[in-house]
Write a protein that holds these residues in place. Structure first.
Motif, PDB file in Angstrom:
ATOM      1  N   UNK A 240     -53.741  94.332  92.641  1.00  9.33           N
ATOM      2  CA  UNK A 240     -53.167  95.388  91.815  1.00  9.33           C
ATOM      3  C   UNK A 240     -53.901  95.426  90.488  1.00  9.33           C
ATOM      4  N   UNK A 241     -53.429  96.312  89.592  1.00  5.14           N
ATOM      5  CA  UNK A 241     -54.037  96.410  88.269  1.00  5.14           C
ATOM      6  C   UNK A 241     -55.466  96.899  88.336  1.00  5.14           C
ATOM      7  N   UNK A 242     -56.280  96.467  87.360  1.00  5.58           N
ATOM      8  CA  UNK A 242     -57.630  97.018  87.257  1.00  5.58           C
ATOM      9  C   UNK A 242     -58.584  96.505  88.334  1.00  5.58           C
ATOM     10  N   UNK A 243     -58.104  95.626  89.219  1.00  2.00           N
ATOM     11  CA  UNK A 243     -58.927  95.310  90.379  1.00  2.00           C
ATOM     12  C   UNK A 243     -59.034  96.520  91.308  1.00  2.00           C
ATOM     13  N   UNK A 244     -58.151  97.487  91.107  1.00  2.00           N
ATOM     14  CA  UNK A 244     -58.224  98.742  91.862  1.00  2.00           C
ATOM     15  C   UNK A 244     -58.850  99.847  91.017  1.00  2.00           C
ATOM     16  N   UNK A 245     -59.893  99.486  90.284  1.00  3.35           N
ATOM     17  CA  UNK A 245     -60.606 100.442  89.431  1.00  3.35           C
ATOM     18  C   UNK A 245     -61.113 101.635  90.225  1.00  3.35           C
ATOM     19  N   UNK A 246     -61.359 101.455  91.512  1.00  6.72           N
ATOM     20  CA  UNK A 246     -61.967 102.505  92.320  1.00  6.72           C
ATOM     21  C   UNK A 246     -60.961 103.585  92.749  1.00  6.72           C
ATOM     22  N   UNK A 247     -59.681 103.395  92.376  1.00  2.00           N
ATOM     23  CA  UNK A 247     -58.714 104.488  92.561  1.00  2.00           C
ATOM     24  C   UNK A 247     -58.969 105.476  91.418  1.00  2.00           C
ATOM     25  N   UNK A 248     -59.938 106.315  91.641  1.00  2.00           N
ATOM     26  CA  UNK A 248     -60.541 107.156  90.602  1.00  2.00           C
ATOM     27  C   UNK A 248     -60.585 108.606  91.081  1.00  2.00           C
ATOM     28  N   UNK A 249     -60.433 109.522  90.120  1.00  2.00           N
ATOM     29  CA  UNK A 249     -60.461 110.941  90.486  1.00  2.00           C
ATOM     30  C   UNK A 249     -60.828 111.765  89.248  1.00  2.00           C
ATOM     31  N   UNK A 250     -61.413 112.941  89.483  1.00  4.43           N
ATOM     32  CA  UNK A 250     -61.604 113.902  88.403  1.00  4.43           C
ATOM     33  C   UNK A 250     -63.030 114.223  88.048  1.00  4.43           C
ATOM     34  N   UNK A 251     -64.007 113.593  88.697  1.00  3.76           N
ATOM     35  CA  UNK A 251     -65.396 113.819  88.334  1.00  3.76           C
ATOM     36  C   UNK A 251     -65.915 115.219  88.611  1.00  3.76           C
ATOM     37  N   UNK A 252     -65.169 115.987  89.407  1.00  6.93           N
ATOM     38  CA  UNK A 252     -65.558 117.381  89.664  1.00  6.93           C
ATOM     39  C   UNK A 252     -64.823 118.351  88.739  1.00  6.93           C
ATOM     40  N   UNK A 253     -63.958 117.822  87.887  1.00 10.13           N
ATOM     41  CA  UNK A 253     -63.134 118.673  87.028  1.00 10.13           C
ATOM     42  C   UNK A 253     -63.566 118.530  85.574  1.00 10.13           C
ATOM     43  N   UNK A 254     -62.896 119.222  84.693  1.00  8.95           N
ATOM     44  CA  UNK A 254     -63.105 119.104  83.249  1.00  8.95           C
ATOM     45  C   UNK A 254     -62.331 117.870  82.792  1.00  8.95           C
ATOM     46  N   UNK A 255     -63.026 116.777  82.519  1.00  6.61           N
ATOM     47  CA  UNK A 255     -62.344 115.508  82.245  1.00  6.61           C
ATOM     48  C   UNK A 255     -61.695 115.460  80.869  1.00  6.61           C
ATOM     49  N   UNK A 256     -61.791 116.534  80.115  1.00  3.94           N
ATOM     50  CA  UNK A 256     -61.012 116.671  78.877  1.00  3.94           C
ATOM     51  C   UNK A 256     -59.756 117.492  79.164  1.00  3.94           C
ATOM     52  N   UNK A 257     -59.929 118.720  79.570  1.00  2.00           N
ATOM     53  CA  UNK A 257     -58.799 119.648  79.657  1.00  2.00           C
ATOM     54  C   UNK A 257     -58.015 119.546  80.952  1.00  2.00           C
ATOM     55  N   UNK A 258     -58.575 118.892  81.969  1.00  3.85           N
ATOM     56  CA  UNK A 258     -57.863 118.745  83.239  1.00  3.85           C
ATOM     57  C   UNK A 258     -57.227 117.365  83.398  1.00  3.85           C
ATOM     58  N   UNK A 259     -57.079 116.638  82.307  1.00  3.53           N
ATOM     59  CA  UNK A 259     -56.583 115.268  82.398  1.00  3.53           C
ATOM     60  C   UNK A 259     -55.195 115.198  83.030  1.00  3.53           C
ATOM     61  N   UNK A 260     -54.289 116.102  82.684  1.00  2.00           N
ATOM     62  CA  UNK A 260     -52.952 116.076  83.277  1.00  2.00           C
ATOM     63  C   UNK A 260     -53.010 116.361  84.774  1.00  2.00           C
ATOM     64  N   UNK A 261     -53.852 117.275  85.173  1.00  2.00           N
ATOM     65  CA  UNK A 261     -54.032 117.580  86.598  1.00  2.00           C
ATOM     66  C   UNK A 261     -54.570 116.349  87.332  1.00  2.00           C
ATOM     67  N   UNK A 262     -55.522 115.677  86.699  1.00  2.00           N
ATOM     68  CA  UNK A 262     -56.105 114.470  87.298  1.00  2.00           C
ATOM     69  C   UNK A 262     -55.050 113.381  87.425  1.00  2.00           C
ATOM     70  N   UNK A 263     -54.221 113.231  86.390  1.00  2.00           N
ATOM     71  CA  UNK A 263     -53.163 112.215  86.421  1.00  2.00           C
ATOM     72  C   UNK A 263     -52.232 112.425  87.606  1.00  2.00           C
ATOM     73  N   UNK A 264     -51.816 113.676  87.848  1.00  2.00           N
ATOM     74  CA  UNK A 264     -50.910 113.944  88.960  1.00  2.00           C
ATOM     75  C   UNK A 264     -51.560 113.608  90.300  1.00  2.00           C
ATOM     76  N   UNK A 265     -52.831 113.884  90.425  1.00  2.00           N
ATOM     77  CA  UNK A 265     -53.517 113.551  91.678  1.00  2.00           C
ATOM     78  C   UNK A 265     -53.555 112.040  91.880  1.00  2.00           C
TER      79      UNK A 265
END
Length: 761
Positions: A240-265
């Motif tokens: 658990x924790x940051x050993x699961x760093x690869x649970x990652x998303x959002x590189x195809x989106x606007x990583x500033x303005x789409x942060x809330x959208x990324x969080x929900x995903x």
């Protein structure tokens, strides 16, 4: 009767504040920048839009702080960052070896609140920048949601350490977002659009074993089909924790303005993963486990990168290019991730290491077009490829420290950031940083104000290092192993080592050094020797007939052979280390780096230490004692091992080691700085990982400082910090100071890297 609505506009409570420097962003970069500036004597306002400090290191996100040490998985020996970030990591390891992120929150708040020159504004978000002209910020406006107050923040200098670069963006500072083409900087690692041009966000969770069965009913938004995550088989109930760093998303989106959208995903993925672990039947060990914590804001990797007078690029890192304006260093791998993150079929990261640490120039730490704006943290002036290595928190903190000291010089001289270069003050900046413990590769501290430089250093003893005696400890040669020795110039001494052959076999040895002096990648072979062994214990003599033209570390390598046991010792000495050709998948270390031919990255082997209580030294003796631990080292301007130990180390048999600095005539001393060995090779991961020790074994715990009459000027017990500053209420007049330093333990002799004395505080 219903009262009519008041027609006049109501105003928020407003407060105007003035300082020398406004720093926006309370992550590690902002913290270390503000503490450095405040201790240098200037007034700082630190603005943080969250309720706690620490950014990605805080309890809100819970990522461990790392930098050049890279989990001890690369060849960057003794590379933990110095100065304030070192102080924080050492303090956290002492107070919080369990890696509790809530305790880290407390520690960071404590560090900032102790500085009287810092005004801290939590829960306060900057939303507007006003400029006095096209190139100069006049003030920032910010709003605190907790006290419903608008702040007007005025200063001659501003620093953006906000991660997304809110100050730089609002003020019109030039920035980039996404990857450069291979052609722009000639970077062979520049990714194509199929791989993606931005790194995404990650969100972590913690699990807990309750000792009794626990049900889990997922929310409606949880990811139902876990096979949509190609690596779903990598999940398990214990990790658990940051050993699961690869649970990652959002590189195809606007990583500033789409942060809330990324969080929900990411929430969908996390709750879907936990549903899979709890309810799929594949993890019976999870029956008594529950979710203890799920992140509510994602940890960001990449968004805007702002342009300075120099954009650091891949070649600077891989070739370890030197810069006259170097103020910091990095050493993490070039660590790029596929833009599709957890939904990608590709590996979660693409990490390629350089052979050693690389310099970071000052020109990358301020805006090229906004005159009074410093840059710190992950938004500094680097290409997307170089960003892969500079974005990690300890490196971000390190450049923040450089900014804090630069701000002090600017305020003293009424300058803007760029003017430090044009006014010939770069050596001053580098010197002031090094005085605080900020190691800058390739540079040596030369401080004429240091009274030690006019004195003589004499010790009651110094270790005449000839290796280690065997004490009965045997270990199988299950992997290729090496002992690093600091060796002075001239003929390499002969070695003798105890081995135990389980049957008749061959012993293969090799002597290597680094092809670049100051690196710790043993890529240059000087000689090889083979020995036929008969079954049983025996001592093997080895002579390589090689000569060193300058002091360096040599590697006595013994090739893997499970039929052989090597003798080891419990003894440890500052600047002496064993390393092993091991695998560390956490940093893409598979024993050897074999990059694609067109990547612009070197091929080489990894030789890394083991964590204590492992990592014992070989029981090897040398034919000639190495005179590399003398008292004069405490004034050589280097506070850590480089091409040699750079430390005075007492003879282990000296019952009462004393280091004396004497002058021909009495000197007035107002301040003494001592630098001890807190093991710069230890990464001191700040959260999640636990550490078996809270004080480093090389650190002098107890010492006394005396004057020429034997009077005790200062006494310290239970020291655990790297840098000790002694300030006298009234200056002391003496012709010598004596430092009585107890050995840390029976297995580790006393050591001191540096002593500096100043007339003034």
């Amino acid at each position: 009767m219903i009262q009519s609505i008041e027609k006049n506009k109501r105003e928020l409570q407003q407060k105007t504040m003035y300082s020398d420097l406004v720093i926006v962003g309370g992550g590690l970069a902002g913290i270390c920048s503000s503490i450095t500036a405040a201790r240098a004597g200037i007034k700082v306002i630190l603005v943080q839009d969250r309720p706690v400090l620490g950014g990605n290191a805080s309890s809100e996100i819970r990522l461990w702080m790392l930098g050049a040490t890279s989990h001890m998985g690369n060849n960057n020996r003794w590379s933990r960052e110095g100065g304030v970030i070192d102080e924080i990591l050492v303090e956290n390891t002492y107070r919080n070896p369990e890696g509790n992120p809530v305790i880290l929150d407390m520690l960071l708040l404590d560090k900032v609140m102790k500085e009287s020159n810092i005004t801290l504004l939590l829960n306060t978000a900057v939303y507007e920048a006003e400029k006095e002209d096209a190139d100069t910020i006049n003030l920032l406006k910010a709003f605190c949601s907790q006290n419903s107050t608008e702040y007007i923040l005025k200063a001659p200098l501003f620093c953006d350490a906000s991660g997304d670069g809110i100050v730089g963006f609002l003020s019109g500072a030039a920035f980039r977002m996404g990857a450069e083409s291979k052609e722009e900087f000639g970077e062979q690692m520049a990714p194509d659009t199929e791989y993606g041009e931005l790194l995404g966000h990650s969100l972590y969770f913690y699990s807990k074993d309750t000792g009794k069965p626990v049900k889990f009913i997922p929310p409606s938004f949880a990811l139902g089909d876990i096979t949509k995550v190609p690596r779903y088989r990598n999940f398990n109930a214990k990790e658990h924790g940051c050993k699961l760093w690869w649970v990652e998303y959002g590189g195809r989106l606007d990583t500033v303005h789409d942060t809330e959208k990324i969080k929900w995903e990411l929430w969908k993925v996390i709750y879907g993963v936990w549903n899979h672990i709890k309810n799929s039947g594949e993890f019976p060990e999870a029956e008594t486990m529950t979710l203890e914590w799920v992140g509510t804001i994602p940890g960001k990797r990449e968004s805007r990168r702002f342009e300075g007078d120099y954009i650091l690029r891949q070649q600077d890192l891989i070739e370890q290019r030197t810069h006259e304006d170097a103020v910091a260093y990095g050493g993490w791998s070039i660590d790029l991730h596929p833009a599709d993150g957890v939904f990608s079929e590709k590996p979660g990261c693409n990490q390629w290491h350089s052979k050693g640490i690389f310099q970071i120039p000052y020109r990358s730490l301020y805006s090229r077009n906004i005159n009074n704006l410093f840059l710190a943290g992950r938004i500094i002036s680097v290409s997307h490829v170089a960003f892969g290595a500079t974005r990690v928190m300890a490196t971000c903190a390190y450049v923040g420290q450089a900014v804090g000291m630069a701000a002090k010089i600017c305020i003293e001289n009424n300058l803007n950031p760029r003017d430090i270069l044009s006014n010939g003050l770069m050596l001053t900046l580098q010197r002031e940083l090094m005085k605080t413990g900020q190691f800058i590769p390739g540079l040596i501290l030369k401080d004429q104000r240091d009274i030690i430089q006019k004195g003589r250093a004499i010790a009651s003893s110094e270790i005449r290092f000839k290796g280690f005696l065997h004490e009965g400890l045997w270990k199988a040669l299950d992997w290729s192993s090496a002992q690093m020795f600091p060796v002075d110039t001239g003929e390499i001494p002969s070695f003798s080592m105890d081995v135990n052959a389980l049957k008749d076999t061959m012993l293969e040895t090799e002597l290597r050094i680094s092809s670049r002096n100051g690196n710790y990648t043993p890529d240059l072979s000087l000689s090889k020797k083979q020995f036929s062994l008969k079954a049983g214990q025996q001592t093997v003599g080895i002579h390589f007939d090689s000569i060193l033209k300058e002091p360096a570390y040599v590697y006595l390598i013994v090739s893997k052979n499970p039929e052989i046991q090597l003798g080891y010792t419990e003894k440890r000495v500052t600047g002496v280390l064993s390393v092993f050709n091991l695998v560390n998948k956490a940093v893409s270390n598979y024993g050897k780096q074999s990059p694609p031919e067109d990547s612009g990255v070197d091929e080489f082997e990894f030789w890394c230490p083991q964590r204590r209580p492992g990592g014992h030294n070989f029981a090897i003796e040398m034919s000639r004692a190495q005179q590399v631990f003398g008292a004069a080292n405490i004034a050589n301007g280097i506070d850590r091992p480089t091409t040699g130990p750079n430390a005075w180390v007492a003879d282990p048999d000296d019952p009462s080691p004393v280091l004396t600095i004497e002058w021909d005539e009495p000197k007035k001393i107002g301040k003494i700085e001592l630098f001890f060995d807190t093991d710069y090779d230890h990464p001191m991961e700040s959260v999640l990982m636990t550490h078996p020790e809270n004080v480093m074994p090389f650190c002098v715990r107890n010492y006394k400082v005396k004057d020429d009459k034997g009077n005790i000027l200062f006494e310290k017990e239970d020291n655990y910090q790297t840098r000790n500053t002694i300030i006298f209420k009234e200056p002391v007049v003496t012709s010598k100071i004596q430092i009585e330093a107890e050995h840390p333990s029976a297995n580790v002799p006393a050591a001191i890297f540096s002593v500096r004395c100043y007339r003034d505080i």
